[in-house]
Motif scaffolding. Sequence first.
Motif, PDB file in Angstrom:
ATOM      1  N   UNK A 155       6.176  -1.721 -16.483  1.00  0.00           N
ATOM      2  CA  UNK A 155       8.034  -0.999 -15.526  1.00  0.00           C
ATOM      3  C   UNK A 155       8.330  -1.705 -14.352  1.00  0.00           C
ATOM      4  N   UNK A 156       6.874  -2.661 -13.968  1.00  0.00           N
ATOM      5  CA  UNK A 156       6.933  -3.100 -12.609  1.00  0.00           C
ATOM      6  C   UNK A 156       6.171  -2.271 -11.982  1.00  0.00           C
ATOM      7  N   UNK A 157       5.941  -1.708 -11.898  1.00  0.00           N
ATOM      8  CA  UNK A 157       4.498  -0.363 -10.916  1.00  0.00           C
ATOM      9  C   UNK A 157       3.431  -0.695 -10.767  1.00  0.00           C
ATOM     10  N   UNK A 158       2.996  -1.839 -11.325  1.00  0.00           N
ATOM     11  CA  UNK A 158       1.517  -1.814 -10.950  1.00  0.00           C
ATOM     12  C   UNK A 158       1.546  -3.284 -11.648  1.00  0.00           C
ATOM     13  N   UNK A 159       0.568  -3.810 -10.612  1.00  0.00           N
ATOM     14  CA  UNK A 159       0.114  -5.382 -10.921  1.00  0.00           C
ATOM     15  C   UNK A 159      -1.842  -5.101 -11.771  1.00  0.00           C
TER      16      UNK A 159
ATOM     17  N   UNK B 246     -13.951 -10.929 -12.501  1.00  0.00           N
ATOM     18  CA  UNK B 246     -14.979 -10.327 -13.069  1.00  0.00           C
ATOM     19  C   UNK B 246     -14.989 -10.026 -14.521  1.00  0.00           C
ATOM     20  N   UNK B 247     -15.482  -9.025 -14.780  1.00  0.00           N
ATOM     21  CA  UNK B 247     -15.280  -8.657 -16.229  1.00  0.00           C
ATOM     22  C   UNK B 247     -14.650  -7.646 -16.085  1.00  0.00           C
ATOM     23  N   UNK B 248     -13.961  -6.906 -14.847  1.00  0.00           N
ATOM     24  CA  UNK B 248     -12.638  -5.501 -13.794  1.00  0.00           C
ATOM     25  C   UNK B 248     -11.875  -6.098 -14.534  1.00  0.00           C
ATOM     26  N   UNK B 249     -10.880  -5.207 -14.101  1.00  0.00           N
ATOM     27  CA  UNK B 249      -9.684  -5.598 -13.586  1.00  0.00           C
ATOM     28  C   UNK B 249      -9.626  -4.493 -12.985  1.00  0.00           C
ATOM     29  N   UNK B 250      -8.134  -4.378 -11.890  1.00  0.00           N
ATOM     30  CA  UNK B 250      -8.044  -3.833 -10.695  1.00  0.00           C
ATOM     31  C   UNK B 250      -6.490  -3.814 -10.359  1.00  0.00           C
ATOM     32  N   UNK B 251      -6.369  -2.569 -10.034  1.00  0.00           N
ATOM     33  CA  UNK B 251      -4.729  -2.467  -9.910  1.00  0.00           C
ATOM     34  C   UNK B 251      -4.494  -2.129  -8.675  1.00  0.00           C
ATOM     35  N   UNK B 252      -2.747  -2.792  -8.352  1.00  0.00           N
ATOM     36  CA  UNK B 252      -2.467  -2.385  -7.107  1.00  0.00           C
ATOM     37  C   UNK B 252      -1.000  -2.293  -7.323  1.00  0.00           C
ATOM     38  N   UNK B 253      -0.557  -1.337  -6.747  1.00  0.00           N
ATOM     39  CA  UNK B 253       0.549  -0.549  -6.773  1.00  0.00           C
ATOM     40  C   UNK B 253       2.396  -2.056  -6.147  1.00  0.00           C
TER      41      UNK B 253
END
Length: 119
Positions: free
Chosen positions: A79-83, A88-95
């Motif tokens: 929906x384009x609300x987060x990226x 490393x092995x983790x994924x981080x999210x941001x609005x």
Amino acid sequence: MVLEPDVTAVCRISAPVPPLTSREAGSLAEVFKALGDPVRLELISMIAAYGEPCVCDLTKAFDLAAPTISHHLKVLRKAGLIESRRQGTWIHYRAVPEKLAELSILLDGQARTAVLLPG
């Protein structure tokens, strides 16, 4: 003889905020659909509040399986609300601030219009 009313004369009102086009409404409907789930609404709230949380932190906050959280994050991303970004092995999210601002402007404008119109 039946006179037809002049609809154009009656409907000429200027709106402080123009109504959405069909295309805009379709695009925004997908965003609101993504936000229509309580878990996704809580996720976007957490992501916006904490800046760039790791998926591991988001998963810990819910009593749901990791694949379920991943599904909700995928819907928000689509929906384009987060990226997201991998570290490393983790994924981080941001609005996505622009998308949140677009929603805020829309809702604020519509609310102001509703208050201004006689009811």
